[in-house]
Design a protein around this motif. Structure first.
Motif, PDB file in Angstrom:
ATOM      1  N   LEU A   8     -95.749   5.413  19.883  1.00 14.27           N
ATOM      2  CA  LEU A   8     -95.831   5.617  21.329  1.00 14.27           C
ATOM      3  C   LEU A   8     -94.584   6.305  21.867  1.00 14.27           C
ATOM      4  CD1 LEU A   8     -97.571   5.091  23.834  1.00 14.27           C
ATOM      5  CD2 LEU A   8     -96.478   2.869  24.050  1.00 14.27           C
ATOM      6  N   TYR A   9     -93.424   5.976  21.291  1.00 16.83           N
ATOM      7  CA  TYR A   9     -92.161   6.587  21.723  1.00 16.83           C
ATOM      8  C   TYR A   9     -92.043   7.993  21.142  1.00 16.83           C
ATOM      9  CZ  TYR A   9     -87.220   7.629  22.090  1.00 16.83           C
ATOM     10  OH  TYR A   9     -86.027   8.230  22.361  1.00 16.83           O
ATOM     11  N   ARG A  21     -81.410   7.473  29.769  1.00 16.18           N
ATOM     12  CA  ARG A  21     -81.784   6.183  30.359  1.00 16.18           C
ATOM     13  C   ARG A  21     -82.043   5.181  29.243  1.00 16.18           C
ATOM     14  NH1 ARG A  21     -86.922   6.789  32.677  1.00 16.18           N
ATOM     15  NH2 ARG A  21     -86.663   4.778  33.659  1.00 16.18           N
ATOM     16  N   ALA A  22     -81.353   4.046  29.300  1.00 17.13           N
ATOM     17  CA  ALA A  22     -81.553   2.985  28.316  1.00 17.13           C
ATOM     18  C   ALA A  22     -82.002   1.718  29.042  1.00 17.13           C
ATOM     19  CB  ALA A  22     -80.273   2.724  27.536  1.00 17.13           C
ATOM     20  N   LEU A  23     -82.963   1.043  28.458  1.00 16.88           N
ATOM     21  CA  LEU A  23     -83.520  -0.169  29.054  1.00 16.88           C
ATOM     22  C   LEU A  23     -82.959  -1.389  28.337  1.00 16.88           C
ATOM     23  CD1 LEU A  23     -85.615  -1.462  30.991  1.00 16.88           C
ATOM     24  CD2 LEU A  23     -87.270  -1.281  29.117  1.00 16.88           C
ATOM     25  N   VAL A  24     -82.339  -2.308  29.093  1.00 14.52           N
ATOM     26  CA  VAL A  24     -81.891  -3.576  28.539  1.00 14.52           C
ATOM     27  C   VAL A  24     -83.087  -4.516  28.646  1.00 14.52           C
ATOM     28  CG1 VAL A  24     -80.246  -5.475  28.702  1.00 14.52           C
ATOM     29  CG2 VAL A  24     -79.534  -3.139  29.307  1.00 14.52           C
ATOM     30  N   LEU A  25     -83.643  -4.871  27.487  1.00 18.76           N
ATOM     31  CA  LEU A  25     -84.866  -5.674  27.460  1.00 18.76           C
ATOM     32  C   LEU A  25     -84.610  -7.101  27.946  1.00 18.76           C
ATOM     33  CD1 LEU A  25     -86.146  -4.340  24.057  1.00 18.76           C
ATOM     34  CD2 LEU A  25     -87.038  -3.762  26.314  1.00 18.76           C
ATOM     35  N   ALA A  70     -91.635   3.124  26.806  1.00 15.24           N
ATOM     36  CA  ALA A  70     -91.490   4.250  25.873  1.00 15.24           C
ATOM     37  C   ALA A  70     -90.889   5.475  26.546  1.00 15.24           C
ATOM     38  CB  ALA A  70     -92.842   4.604  25.252  1.00 15.24           C
ATOM     39  N   ASN A  71     -90.933   5.563  27.878  1.00 17.17           N
ATOM     40  CA  ASN A  71     -90.353   6.698  28.592  1.00 17.17           C
ATOM     41  C   ASN A  71     -88.826   6.650  28.653  1.00 17.17           C
ATOM     42  OD1 ASN A  71     -92.792   7.968  29.072  1.00 17.17           O
ATOM     43  ND2 ASN A  71     -93.119   6.901  30.999  1.00 17.17           N
ATOM     44  N   PHE A  72     -88.229   5.517  28.304  1.00 22.71           N
ATOM     45  CA  PHE A  72     -86.773   5.425  28.237  1.00 22.71           C
ATOM     46  C   PHE A  72     -86.309   6.103  26.953  1.00 22.71           C
ATOM     47  CE2 PHE A  72     -87.576   2.256  31.403  1.00 22.71           C
ATOM     48  CZ  PHE A  72     -86.430   2.228  32.176  1.00 22.71           C
ATOM     49  N   HIS A  73     -85.058   6.551  26.948  1.00 20.86           N
ATOM     50  CA  HIS A  73     -84.510   7.184  25.751  1.00 20.86           C
ATOM     51  C   HIS A  73     -84.242   6.161  24.653  1.00 20.86           C
ATOM     52  CE1 HIS A  73     -83.515  10.149  28.921  1.00 20.86           C
ATOM     53  NE2 HIS A  73     -83.854  10.991  27.971  1.00 20.86           N
ATOM     54  N   ALA A  74     -83.870   4.948  25.039  1.00 22.50           N
ATOM     55  CA  ALA A  74     -83.546   3.891  24.077  1.00 22.50           C
ATOM     56  C   ALA A  74     -83.689   2.535  24.746  1.00 22.50           C
ATOM     57  CB  ALA A  74     -82.118   4.060  23.563  1.00 22.50           C
ATOM     58  N   ALA A  75     -83.692   1.501  23.918  1.00 21.51           N
ATOM     59  CA  ALA A  75     -83.766   0.133  24.418  1.00 21.51           C
ATOM     60  C   ALA A  75     -82.638  -0.682  23.810  1.00 21.51           C
ATOM     61  CB  ALA A  75     -85.112  -0.490  24.060  1.00 21.51           C
ATOM     62  N   LEU A  76     -82.068  -1.579  24.610  1.00 20.16           N
ATOM     63  CA  LEU A  76     -81.050  -2.507  24.123  1.00 20.16           C
ATOM     64  C   LEU A  76     -81.703  -3.865  23.981  1.00 20.16           C
ATOM     65  CD1 LEU A  76     -79.374  -0.246  25.651  1.00 20.16           C
ATOM     66  CD2 LEU A  76     -77.595  -1.960  25.741  1.00 20.16           C
ATOM     67  N   PHE A  77     -81.555  -4.421  22.817  1.00 18.73           N
ATOM     68  CA  PHE A  77     -82.161  -5.711  22.509  1.00 18.73           C
ATOM     69  C   PHE A  77     -81.082  -6.622  21.951  1.00 18.73           C
ATOM     70  CE2 PHE A  77     -84.140  -8.335  19.130  1.00 18.73           C
ATOM     71  CZ  PHE A  77     -84.954  -9.123  19.919  1.00 18.73           C
ATOM     72  N   PHE A  78     -80.957  -7.813  22.478  1.00 17.47           N
ATOM     73  CA  PHE A  78     -79.961  -8.756  22.014  1.00 17.47           C
ATOM     74  C   PHE A  78     -80.663  -9.802  21.146  1.00 17.47           C
ATOM     75  CE2 PHE A  78     -78.353  -6.694  25.754  1.00 17.47           C
ATOM     76  CZ  PHE A  78     -77.108  -6.287  25.311  1.00 17.47           C
ATOM     77  N   TRP A  88     -90.183  -6.455  17.833  1.00 14.91           N
ATOM     78  CA  TRP A  88     -91.235  -5.842  17.010  1.00 14.91           C
ATOM     79  C   TRP A  88     -92.075  -4.848  17.805  1.00 14.91           C
ATOM     80  CZ3 TRP A  88     -90.121  -5.821  12.302  1.00 14.91           C
ATOM     81  CH2 TRP A  88     -89.423  -6.866  11.729  1.00 14.91           C
ATOM     82  N   GLU A  89     -92.278  -5.099  19.089  1.00 16.55           N
ATOM     83  CA  GLU A  89     -93.042  -4.157  19.914  1.00 16.55           C
ATOM     84  C   GLU A  89     -92.322  -2.821  20.015  1.00 16.55           C
ATOM     85  OE1 GLU A  89     -95.152  -7.452  22.851  1.00 16.55           O
ATOM     86  OE2 GLU A  89     -93.277  -6.503  23.462  1.00 16.55           O
ATOM     87  N   GLN A  90     -91.005  -2.838  20.325  1.00 19.63           N
ATOM     88  CA  GLN A  90     -90.255  -1.593  20.446  1.00 19.63           C
ATOM     89  C   GLN A  90     -90.060  -0.946  19.080  1.00 19.63           C
ATOM     90  OE1 GLN A  90     -89.876  -3.861  23.175  1.00 19.63           O
ATOM     91  NE2 GLN A  90     -90.950  -2.073  23.892  1.00 19.63           N
ATOM     92  N   TYR A  91     -89.875  -1.740  18.035  1.00 22.00           N
ATOM     93  CA  TYR A  91     -89.736  -1.216  16.679  1.00 22.00           C
ATOM     94  C   TYR A  91     -91.010  -0.469  16.271  1.00 22.00           C
ATOM     95  CZ  TYR A  91     -88.956  -1.118  11.648  1.00 22.00           C
ATOM     96  OH  TYR A  91     -88.810  -0.712  10.357  1.00 22.00           O
ATOM     97  N   GLU A  92     -92.151  -1.045  16.591  1.00 25.48           N
ATOM     98  CA  GLU A  92     -93.440  -0.424  16.248  1.00 25.48           C
ATOM     99  C   GLU A  92     -93.639   0.893  16.982  1.00 25.48           C
ATOM    100  OE1 GLU A  92     -96.867  -0.052  14.087  1.00 25.48           O
ATOM    101  OE2 GLU A  92     -95.328  -1.576  13.848  1.00 25.48           O
TER     102      GLU A  92
END
Length: 99
Positions: A8-9, A21-25, A70-78, A88-92
């Motif tokens: 999807l990304y 743009r980065a999304l902090v999950l 998915a429209n963000f350039h990246a996601a931050l996951f802690f 797993w959703e963002q990894y997929e």
């Protein structure tokens, strides 16, 4: 359905690279003192050495569709967050993750 997340990304190209743009999950960590400290340090580091990265925090009461994420350039996951499914959703999606 997890299979609908695959691919999807789509990595940004050309003009899309301006203003990353980065999304902090969402996580329980986001409301913590450590999260506020991270946010402050990031702002100070960015002011001293501009990165062009804008962080958007996905907090309580805010929900995004998978396509919006998915429209963000990246996601931050802690990783200490209890909801490991988020990873797993963002990894997929094949989305870049900053762990």
């Amino acid at each position: 359905d997890a299979t609908s997340l695959r691919g999807l990304y789509v990595p940004p190209q050309g003009e899309q690279l301006n203003g990353i743009r980065a999304l902090v999950l969402r996580s329980t960590w986001v409301g913590s003192i450590m999260a506020r400290a991270f946010q402050k340090v990031f702002v100070e580091m960015d002011a001293a050495n501009p990165s062009g990265v804008t962080l958007e925090w996905l907090g309580a009461g805010k929900f995004l569709s998978y396509q919006e994420i998915a429209n963000f350039h990246a996601a931050l996951f802690f990783p200490e967050q209890p909801d490991k499914l988020t990873f797993w959703e963002q990894y997929e999606m094949s989305m870049p993750l900053w762990l």
